[in-house]
Design a protein around this motif. Structure first.
Motif, PDB file in Angstrom:
ATOM      1  N   SER A   1      15.563 -10.769 -20.106  1.00  0.00           N
ATOM      2  CA  SER A   1      15.549  -8.964 -20.792  1.00  0.00           C
ATOM      3  C   SER A   1      15.481  -8.872 -22.213  1.00  0.00           C
ATOM      4  O   SER A   1      15.109 -10.149 -23.052  1.00  0.00           O
ATOM      5  CB  SER A   1      16.705  -8.327 -19.577  1.00  0.00           C
TER       6      SER A   1
ATOM      7  N   PRO B   1      19.444  -6.981 -27.824  1.00  0.00           N
ATOM      8  CA  PRO B   1      20.271  -5.992 -28.395  1.00  0.00           C
ATOM      9  C   PRO B   1      20.124  -6.163 -29.837  1.00  0.00           C
ATOM     10  O   PRO B   1      19.956  -6.819 -30.478  1.00  0.00           O
ATOM     11  CB  PRO B   1      21.159  -6.047 -27.571  1.00  0.00           C
TER      12      PRO B   1
ATOM     13  N   TRP C   1      29.443  -4.189 -22.936  1.00  0.00           N
ATOM     14  CA  TRP C   1      27.797  -3.192 -23.217  1.00  0.00           C
ATOM     15  C   TRP C   1      28.365  -2.106 -24.283  1.00  0.00           C
ATOM     16  O   TRP C   1      28.743  -1.824 -23.986  1.00  0.00           O
ATOM     17  CB  TRP C   1      28.036  -2.656 -21.965  1.00  0.00           C
TER      18      TRP C   1
ATOM     19  N   SER D   1      22.140  -0.445 -25.501  1.00  0.00           N
ATOM     20  CA  SER D   1      21.663  -0.524 -24.625  1.00  0.00           C
ATOM     21  C   SER D   1      21.879   0.121 -23.409  1.00  0.00           C
ATOM     22  O   SER D   1      22.229   0.784 -22.888  1.00  0.00           O
ATOM     23  CB  SER D   1      23.122  -2.334 -23.965  1.00  0.00           C
ATOM     24  N   ASP D   2      20.557   0.019 -22.215  1.00  0.00           N
ATOM     25  CA  ASP D   2      20.703   0.746 -20.972  1.00  0.00           C
ATOM     26  C   ASP D   2      20.872  -0.253 -20.174  1.00  0.00           C
ATOM     27  O   ASP D   2      19.669  -0.821 -19.641  1.00  0.00           O
ATOM     28  CB  ASP D   2      18.700   0.859 -21.559  1.00  0.00           C
TER      29      ASP D   2
ATOM     30  N   MET E   1      18.655  -1.666 -17.370  1.00  0.00           N
ATOM     31  CA  MET E   1      19.102  -3.040 -16.505  1.00  0.00           C
ATOM     32  C   MET E   1      19.392  -3.646 -15.463  1.00  0.00           C
ATOM     33  O   MET E   1      18.704  -4.185 -14.273  1.00  0.00           O
ATOM     34  CB  MET E   1      20.047  -3.504 -17.465  1.00  0.00           C
TER      35      MET E   1
ATOM     36  N   THR F   1      20.543  -9.847 -22.421  1.00  0.00           N
ATOM     37  CA  THR F   1      21.092  -8.369 -23.387  1.00  0.00           C
ATOM     38  C   THR F   1      22.017  -8.729 -22.914  1.00  0.00           C
ATOM     39  O   THR F   1      22.954  -8.144 -24.473  1.00  0.00           O
ATOM     40  CB  THR F   1      20.033  -7.049 -22.741  1.00  0.00           C
ATOM     41  N   GLN F   2      23.247  -8.411 -22.389  1.00  0.00           N
ATOM     42  CA  GLN F   2      24.576  -8.321 -22.441  1.00  0.00           C
ATOM     43  C   GLN F   2      24.647  -9.548 -22.777  1.00  0.00           C
ATOM     44  O   GLN F   2      25.803  -9.562 -23.370  1.00  0.00           O
ATOM     45  CB  GLN F   2      24.952  -8.372 -20.399  1.00  0.00           C
TER      46      GLN F   2
ATOM     47  N   GLN G   1      25.098  -8.814 -26.557  1.00  0.00           N
ATOM     48  CA  GLN G   1      25.935  -8.258 -26.897  1.00  0.00           C
ATOM     49  C   GLN G   1      26.875  -8.447 -27.875  1.00  0.00           C
ATOM     50  O   GLN G   1      27.541  -7.672 -28.649  1.00  0.00           O
ATOM     51  CB  GLN G   1      26.041  -6.894 -25.361  1.00  0.00           C
TER      52      GLN G   1
END
Length: 148
Positions: A25, A28, A57, A61-62, A66, A89-90, A93
């Motif tokens: 992914s 961020p 989150w 971030s979208d 995700m 991504t997470q 974060q």
């Protein structure tokens, strides 16, 4: 649409008995300090600790994107493709402290104005090494090496 096109291509062109697929992914940023309790408009400058809130989150971030990626990957898994979603991504974060801020290598040294205004000039998008990208690689390596 792009994920569905990618999914259709994989389903059509790859032999699931011979291929392992990894979907990583998006990375961020940490440009909005209000996400973790700083004053709105501040960023990752001078951050030295990760975010410790479980399930965090950031606003950048979208989450819907995700979820869509996860849904596409699960659909491919149901069709028999050996595919893993690596949700960096997470994971990333949490690491507001992992950016080079104003300390990245510049083509020319930062000016006094840039050093005096780090909120405007800090790089809160890219990552320092060693650090966050190394963990991404270690996770990928573990999947390649130890998962079937």
């Amino acid at each position: 649409m792009a994920l569905r096109t990618w999914s259709n291509w994989l389903d059509t062109h790859l032999d699931p008995k011979k291929t392992r697929i990894f979907f990583i992914s998006l990375s961020p940023d940490h440009k909005e300090g209000g996400d973790w309790g700083k004053t709105m408009g501040e960023n990752c400058f001078n951050e030295t600790q990760p975010i410790m809130e479980e399930g965090y989150w950031g606003k950048g971030s979208d989450i819907d994107l995700m979820r869509t990626a996860q849904s596409v990957v699960q659909g491919l898994q149901k069709k028999g493709l050996n595919i893993k979603l690596l949700n960096i991504t997470q994971l990333s974060q949490y690491r507001k402290d992992g950016h080079p801020s104003i300390y990245k290598r510049h083509w020319v040294p930062p000016t006094k104005l840039e050093l005096a205004n780090p909120v405007q000039y800090a790089d809160c998008i890219h990552w320092c090494l060693p650090g966050v990208p190394d963990v991404w690689n270690e996770i990928l390596y573990a999947y390649i090496r130890y998962k079937t």
